[in-house]
Write an enzyme that holds these catalytic residues in place. Structure first.
Site, PDB file in Angstrom:
ATOM      1  N   CYS A 127     -10.846  -2.566  -4.300  1.00  0.00           N
ATOM      2  CA  CYS A 127      -9.967  -3.654  -4.747  1.00  0.00           C
ATOM      3  C   CYS A 127     -10.768  -4.866  -5.190  1.00  0.00           C
ATOM      4  CB  CYS A 127      -8.985  -4.042  -3.647  1.00  0.00           C
ATOM      5  SG  CYS A 127      -7.697  -2.796  -3.411  1.00  0.00           S
ATOM      6  N   ASN A 147       0.838  -1.188   0.000  1.00  0.00           N
ATOM      7  CA  ASN A 147       0.000   0.000   0.000  1.00  0.00           C
ATOM      8  C   ASN A 147       0.878   1.245   0.000  1.00  0.00           C
ATOM      9  OD1 ASN A 147       0.633  -0.830   2.702  1.00  0.00           O
ATOM     10  ND2 ASN A 147      -0.959   0.495   3.518  1.00  0.00           N
ATOM     11  N   ILE A 148       0.391   2.270  -0.698  1.00  0.00           N
ATOM     12  CA  ILE A 148       1.122   3.532  -0.823  1.00  0.00           C
ATOM     13  C   ILE A 148       0.135   4.648  -0.522  1.00  0.00           C
ATOM     14  CG2 ILE A 148       2.485   5.012  -2.338  1.00  0.00           C
ATOM     15  CD1 ILE A 148       3.028   2.372  -3.995  1.00  0.00           C
ATOM     16  N   GLU A 149       0.284   5.244   0.660  1.00  0.00           N
ATOM     17  CA  GLU A 149      -0.640   6.292   1.096  1.00  0.00           C
ATOM     18  C   GLU A 149      -0.233   7.652   0.551  1.00  0.00           C
ATOM     19  OE1 GLU A 149      -1.903   4.212   5.317  1.00  0.00           O
ATOM     20  OE2 GLU A 149      -0.650   6.000   5.369  1.00  0.00           O
ATOM     21  N   CYS A 196      -4.009   0.703  -2.743  1.00  0.00           N
ATOM     22  CA  CYS A 196      -3.899  -0.483  -1.891  1.00  0.00           C
ATOM     23  C   CYS A 196      -2.882  -1.465  -2.469  1.00  0.00           C
ATOM     24  CB  CYS A 196      -5.251  -1.176  -1.778  1.00  0.00           C
ATOM     25  SG  CYS A 196      -6.531  -0.162  -1.020  1.00  0.00           S
ATOM     26  N   GLU A 227      -3.224  -4.609  -3.069  1.00  0.00           N
ATOM     27  CA  GLU A 227      -3.808  -5.504  -4.056  1.00  0.00           C
ATOM     28  C   GLU A 227      -3.788  -4.890  -5.448  1.00  0.00           C
ATOM     29  OE1 GLU A 227      -4.915  -4.535  -1.083  1.00  0.00           O
ATOM     30  OE2 GLU A 227      -6.553  -5.814  -0.396  1.00  0.00           O
ATOM     31  N   CYS A 236     -10.423  -4.227   0.170  1.00  0.00           N
ATOM     32  CA  CYS A 236     -11.504  -3.249   0.311  1.00  0.00           C
ATOM     33  C   CYS A 236     -12.456  -3.374  -0.877  1.00  0.00           C
ATOM     34  CB  CYS A 236     -10.928  -1.834   0.397  1.00  0.00           C
ATOM     35  SG  CYS A 236     -10.238  -1.214  -1.167  1.00  0.00           S
TER      36      CYS A 236
END
Length: 108
Positions: free
Chosen positions: A86, A40-42, A51, A53, A83
């Site tokens: 995804c 994940n990369i916020e 996300c 995935e 989520c």
């Protein structure tokens, strides 16, 4: 299943999570046996966050693979479920894809 889960565990280490602090990893397996990983990369603009995935799936598709069979997802706390975004993203490629998650590889 366990090997795919191990790959997801390794991928989570690279997560960029300055806001949630929750490292998520994913590993997606294609029908030819190739595996692509993602984390994940916020982003401070929440909608720009991606996300694990989708990161794994986008890496696969960008390399010419979209025949997904299974995906393993995990986080620092163990089990992690995709989520809604995804789930829809992955469903568009593979409605019958197996989703693997658990507290540890021993729980699979």
């Amino acid at each position: 299943m366990k090997e795919l889960y191990r790959e997801a565990m390794k991928a989570r280490i690279n997560a960029h999570v300055p806001y949630s602090g929750l490292h998520v990893g994913a590993a997606i397996r294609c029908s030819d046996g190739s595996v692509f990983t993602g984390c994940n990369i916020e982003n401070s603009s929440f909608g720009a966050t991606i996300c694990a995935e989708r990161t794994a799936a986008v890496k696969a598709v960008s390399e010419g693979h979209s025949d997904f069979e299974a995906i393993a997802v995990c986080c620092d706390d163990g089990a992690a479920w995709p989520c809604g975004i995804c789930r829809q993203f992955l469903y568009d490629f593979a409605p019958d894809m197996q989703v693997i998650t658990g507290e540890s590889e021993d729980s699979l």
